[in-house]
Write an enzyme that holds these catalytic residues in place. Structure first.
Site, mmCIF file in Angstrom:
data_model
loop_
_atom_site.group_PDB
_atom_site.id
_atom_site.type_symbol
_atom_site.label_atom_id
_atom_site.label_comp_id
_atom_site.label_asym_id
_atom_site.label_seq_id
_atom_site.Cartn_x
_atom_site.Cartn_y
_atom_site.Cartn_z
ATOM 1 N N HIS A 124 38.949 51.212 34.640
ATOM 2 C CA HIS A 124 38.979 51.575 36.064
ATOM 3 C C HIS A 124 40.368 51.335 36.624
ATOM 4 C CE1 HIS A 124 38.349 47.224 36.079
ATOM 5 N NE2 HIS A 124 38.813 47.205 37.324
ATOM 6 N N ASP A 126 41.750 49.822 40.236
ATOM 7 C CA ASP A 126 41.090 49.022 41.268
ATOM 8 C C ASP A 126 40.922 49.780 42.587
ATOM 9 O OD1 ASP A 126 40.610 46.801 39.756
ATOM 10 O OD2 ASP A 126 42.243 45.598 40.594
ATOM 11 N N HIS A 278 42.746 49.772 33.868
ATOM 12 C CA HIS A 278 42.612 48.561 33.066
ATOM 13 C C HIS A 278 41.147 48.272 32.783
ATOM 14 C CE1 HIS A 278 42.572 47.168 37.282
ATOM 15 N NE2 HIS A 278 41.707 46.256 36.868
ATOM 16 N N ARG A 293 43.052 36.773 41.341
ATOM 17 C CA ARG A 293 43.859 37.974 41.617
ATOM 18 C C ARG A 293 44.333 37.966 43.061
ATOM 19 N NH1 ARG A 293 40.474 43.261 41.126
ATOM 20 N NH2 ARG A 293 40.417 43.328 43.380
#
Ligand code: SIN
Length: 302
Positions: A124, A126, A278, A293
């Site tokens: 995907h 993000d 990723h 993150r």
């Protein structure tokens, strides 16, 4: 785009002087950067990291052990920090830090369907289900399993460039619907409202993005569809759209466009979300894997 980095070089060979040492992990994407403390960056190092990040699309900085404040401070050198996610809240007390922990037993995660809960294990880009998806993100490895749990990244500029000119021409100008409902509606129903760009998010609306995106800083064109959130190509019949998206999803993550990173606790990873996909490799069983993150605000894909 002209190449900024030729193979493995030290930054002292580049126009900007610094002691950064780099090691490319594959031909087009992913570089390990040593010889720098991300807590104490000079303006020259910040420029050099940005230049290298644009060229290599994902950088890995081993052994940094950033705490939350230094994680946020590092991110702030490169853009405006946004909410971590439009639906899932950040860690208690620090909403701009988004924690990726698929064993997290917070009620919000417990409310997920199984598919949604493990969405990061599939390829995907993000948060492409909003009008302005993130520009990039910075990961800090908090707890890493003794085996497994790598992250793979795929270079969507290289994937586009490898298509035939006829296919490239065909894709240019097409648009696609992106939708976060399948992955995040459960959580939104549970939470009631999230936050994105300072606004309350009470529903997940479909958005339309170009199938081929031009990078706002490098000018490089890249594929901008992903199996996580892209639902259909607007200009095609449903069966044509399904066939083309199926091909593009397979093509976009061919091994030659990818890099795979094995984390050690304390490592930092910084990727350009405008030109990559990723996926986490879900091969670590029930061993703990916790990554935090920080997300950078992006612009409207064009
Ligand atoms: C993410 O999908 O945003 C994080 C990837 C990871 O946990 O390695």
């Amino acid at each position: 785009m002209g190449s900024l980095i030729e193979g493995d070089v030290t930054m002292s060979e580049m126009p900007v002087r610094s002691e950064l040492r780099t090691r490319a992990l594959s031909y087009s994407i992913g570089t390990i950067v040593d010889g720098v403390d991300l807590r104490e960056l000079s303006p020259i190092e910040i420029d050099a990291i940005r230049q290298l990040w644009l060229e290599r699309k994902v950088l890995f900085f081993p052994g940094q052990h950033l705490d939350a404040d230094s994680h946020l401070a590092f991110a702030a050198h490169f853009g405006e920090i946004s909410e971590g996610h439009p639906v899932i809240p950040g860690i208690p007390g620090n909403p701009r830090i988004f924690q990726i922990d698929y064993s997290d037993d917070r009620e919000v995660y417990a409310s997920y369907g199984d598919t949604a809960r493990t969405a990061g294990l599939d390829w995907h880009t993000d948060v492409t289900f909003v009008e302005r998806p993130p520009m990039g993100s910075i990961l800090s490895a908090v707890a890493i399993p003794p085996s497994g749990g790598d992250t793979m990244f795929s270079d969507q500029g290289a994937a586009f460039a490898a298509l035939s000119p006829r296919m490239q021409d065909f894709l240019e100008g097409l648009t696609a619907v992106h939708d976060g409902q399948q992955a995040f509606q459960y959580a939104l129903d549970f939470i009631g409202a999230g936050t994105w760009e300072g606004q309350e998010v009470t529903s997940l609306k479909q958005v339309i993005h170009p199938v081929v995106r031009t990078h706002p800083e490098t000018g490089q064109r890249s594929l901008f569809v992903n199996p996580g959130f892209t639902k259909r190509i607007v200009e095609l019949d449903p069966s044509e759209s399904e066939m083309l998206l199926g091909f593009l999803y397979r093509h976009a993550v061919r091994p030659e466009f990818t890099v795979r990173y094995h984390w050690t606790q304390g490592d930092v990873g910084f990727w350009d979300n405008r030109a990559t996909q990723h996926a986490v490799v879900g091969d670590y069983g029930d061993q703990a894997r916790i990554i935090q993150r920080v997300t950078l605000r992006g612009d409207e894909p064009r």
